[in-house]
Scaffold this motif. Structure first.
Motif, short mmCIF file in Angstrom:
data_model
loop_
_atom_site.label_atom_id
_atom_site.label_comp_id
_atom_site.label_asym_id
_atom_site.label_seq_id
_atom_site.Cartn_x
_atom_site.Cartn_y
_atom_site.Cartn_z
N TRP A 186 0.83 -1.19 0.00
CA TRP A 186 0.00 0.00 0.00
C TRP A 186 0.87 1.25 0.00
O TRP A 186 2.03 1.23 0.42
N CYS A 202 0.35 5.68 0.59
CA CYS A 202 -0.42 6.90 0.84
C CYS A 202 0.43 8.09 0.42
O CYS A 202 1.63 8.14 0.74
N HIS A 250 -3.43 10.19 1.34
CA HIS A 250 -4.50 9.37 0.79
C HIS A 250 -3.94 8.20 -0.02
O HIS A 250 -2.92 8.33 -0.69
N SER A 251 -4.65 7.07 0.06
CA SER A 251 -4.32 5.89 -0.74
C SER A 251 -5.48 5.65 -1.70
O SER A 251 -6.37 6.50 -1.86
N GLU A 252 -5.50 4.49 -2.34
CA GLU A 252 -6.60 4.15 -3.24
C GLU A 252 -7.74 3.49 -2.48
O GLU A 252 -8.77 3.16 -3.08
N LYS A 253 -7.56 3.29 -1.19
CA LYS A 253 -8.58 2.61 -0.38
C LYS A 253 -9.00 3.50 0.79
O LYS A 253 -8.19 3.79 1.66
N SER A 254 -10.25 3.94 0.79
CA SER A 254 -10.71 4.81 1.87
C SER A 254 -10.69 4.09 3.22
O SER A 254 -10.46 4.71 4.26
N ASP A 270 -7.23 4.37 4.56
CA ASP A 270 -7.00 5.73 5.04
C ASP A 270 -7.60 5.91 6.43
O ASP A 270 -6.96 6.47 7.34
#
Length: 219
Positions: free
Chosen positions: A50, A52, A94-98, A101
């Motif tokens: 992952w 962010c 921020h990442s691609e997965k809320s 986050d």
């Protein structure tokens, strides 16, 4: 024992003089970070890797008052940079997965400690890099995460490009060093690894020039 008024006055005068001298010695360098800058935190989990990222990092640079130029590259080469303060607002990562986050903000105690800060105030004289316009640099200071401050040594490379001066590098640390329990997701079936890597690609630009560019673009 009661102190003589002259003694008290002299002590106050000396304290004021020392404070003023310290203030004069630290001169702000008029630089800011361009929107092209980015800082990311990457790690692993039992499911997948992952990352962010934020482009909202803030910076403050000071030089000693012996310097005769405000140009950052020249200051670095001459050893006149006195301090660099970096601030990362946690909620801008921020990442691609809320869901990831949300768990990260919780682990970083974003409500209580909304920023990650780095204070660098000891610099190793730069040495020549692989290219003539590149400098390898090392800086020592502290990093504060969730209110926990630890010493840090950062390395990177400085090089010009795109109308500014780029600083690129990375640093690996463990969350548990800062009292952070690596997040767990899906009822504990997904576990995040303890080590994380901070990567920074920061473009320093002249503050006035950055303001003129923003005004021209209507921002």
């Amino acid at each position: 024992m009661r102190k003589h008024p002259f003694t008290v006055g002299l002590a106050t005068l000396l304290a004021t003089a020392i404070a003023c001298a310290a203030a004069w010695a630290a001169v702000p360098v008029p630089v800011t970070l361009s929107p092209k800058s980015s800082l990311s935190v990457s790690g692993t989990s039992t499911l997948h890797a992952w990352t962010c990222t934020t482009n909202r990092t803030e910076v403050r640079v000071t030089r000693d008052d012996a310097a005769t130029t405000g140009d950052l590259a020249a200051l670095v080469k001459a050893g006149h940079v006195q301090s660099v303060d970096v601030t990362v607002p946690v909620l801008t990562l921020h990442s691609e997965k809320s869901g990831l986050d949300k768990n990260m903000y919780k682990a970083l105690k974003a409500d209580e400690h909304p920023t990650i800060t780095v204070r660098l105030d000891r610099f190793t004289a730069p040495v020549a890099g692989t290219a003539a316009d590149t400098l390898a640099v090392q800086a020592e200071g502290t990093i504060t995460i969730t209110g926990n401050t630890q010493p840090v040594v950062l390395t990177g490379r400085l090089h010009p490009g795109g109308g500014g001066l780029w600083l690129e590098g990375q640093h690996t640390l463990k969350m548990t060093q800062f009292g952070i329990q690596p997040p767990k997701l899906m009822m504990g079936t997904i576990k995040v690894g303890d080590p994380v890597t901070i990567r920074y690609q920061l473009q320093f630009t002249n503050r006035e020039a950055a303001g003129d560019a923003a005004a021209a673009s209507g921002l």
